[in-house]
Design a protein around this motif. Structure first.
Motif: not given
Ligand code: 6PG
Length: 254
Positions: A23-35
């Motif tokens: 979950e940590f990596v999922r949210t990290a990837r999503a945030a890095i992808g978005a911003q």
């Protein structure tokens, strides 16, 4: 109200840490992808050590240069003290990943003046999130930093971060970070306030072990008056996720 509120129960503590790492990596990837960056506040205590060690072991190659690590709370001790949350994170994670030093925002808890340490840390948050420099007395509560993820634990008395029952920080609605006197520990703690916790895009609690079962039942299924601090973590526009192992979830009825 949280956008989503979910409880995940994993068989063992090891399974809990694996799920939390994903979950940590999922949210990290999503945030890095978005911003282009991931701003996360880590929790202290002992439970999250298992997650941090796993992140170090399984995700050492992650884009840590895009990750910005903060601490949701800190004990009022130097970073070398055995009680220091920073020391625990440094030993379990920071020494094992290639994260730039400038991406790690440590609470200057070695400052003998806890209020000054909290104020210094608040300034670090304001600068990173490009918020106005400070709240002046009488100001309306300003905007609050939106972390992509805040990790939290659950204390035996229902505290979370260093927001303890019957402590003054529970009422703080303007400041981002305060020094909170914890009478039963006879010590100050430096902690994020509820407005910061409840502004997060996602809050992930982790609780493991039978000793958490009673309090978890009270927090997730009980009605405490006043509400327990961990019950007051309700991201207004974000996800609330409880990651538990079976031992900790043993007294939940649904
Ligand atoms: C701290 C934590 C604190 C912790 C709980 C649970 O600085 O100790 O922020 O809120 O998360 O006390 O601690 P354990 O995970 O060690 O049970």
């Amino acid at each position: 109200m949280p956008s989503t509120r979910s409880i995940e129960v994993l068989a063992t503590a090891a399974d809990l840490f694996h799920a939390a790492a994903e979950e940590f990596v999922r949210t990290a990837r999503a945030a890095i992808g978005a911003q282009g960056r991931f701003a996360v506040a880590l929790s202290g205590g002992s439970t999250p050590k298992g997650l941090y060690s796993l992140l170090a072991a399984n995700y050492a190659e992650f884009a840590w240069n895009r990750v910005f690590l903060f601490f949701g709370d800190e004990r009022h001790v130097p970073p070398t003290d055995p009680d220091s949350n920073y020391r625990m994170v440094h030993e379990s994670l920071l020494t094992k990943i290639a994260i730039p030093a400038e991406n790690v925002f440590r609470v200057p808890a070695e400052n003998p003046d806890a209020a000054a340490a909290a104020s210094d840390y608040e300034t670090q948050l304001r600068r990173f999130f490009e918020l106005r420099p400070e709240i002046r007395p009488g100001d309306r509560p300003g905007e609050f930093p939106r972390f992509d993820l805040i990790l939290l634990g659950l204390g035996p008395d229902g505290h979370t971060a260093s927001l303890f029952p019957d402590s003054s920080a529970l009422d703080e609605q303007s400041r981002l970070v305060v020094a909170n006197w914890v009478a039963k520990l006879s010590t100050f703690r430096i902690t994020f306030t509820f407005p910061v916790l409840n502004r997060a895009a996602e809050v992930m609690f982790m609780a493991s072990g039978a000793d958490k079962a009673g309090m978890l039942h009270q927090v997730l299924e009980g009605k405490s008056i006043p509400p327990l601090p961990s019950q007051r973590v309700q991201p207004s526009d974000g996800n609330l996720l409880w990651m538990l192992d079976e031992a900790a979830a043993a007294k939940l009825t649904r």
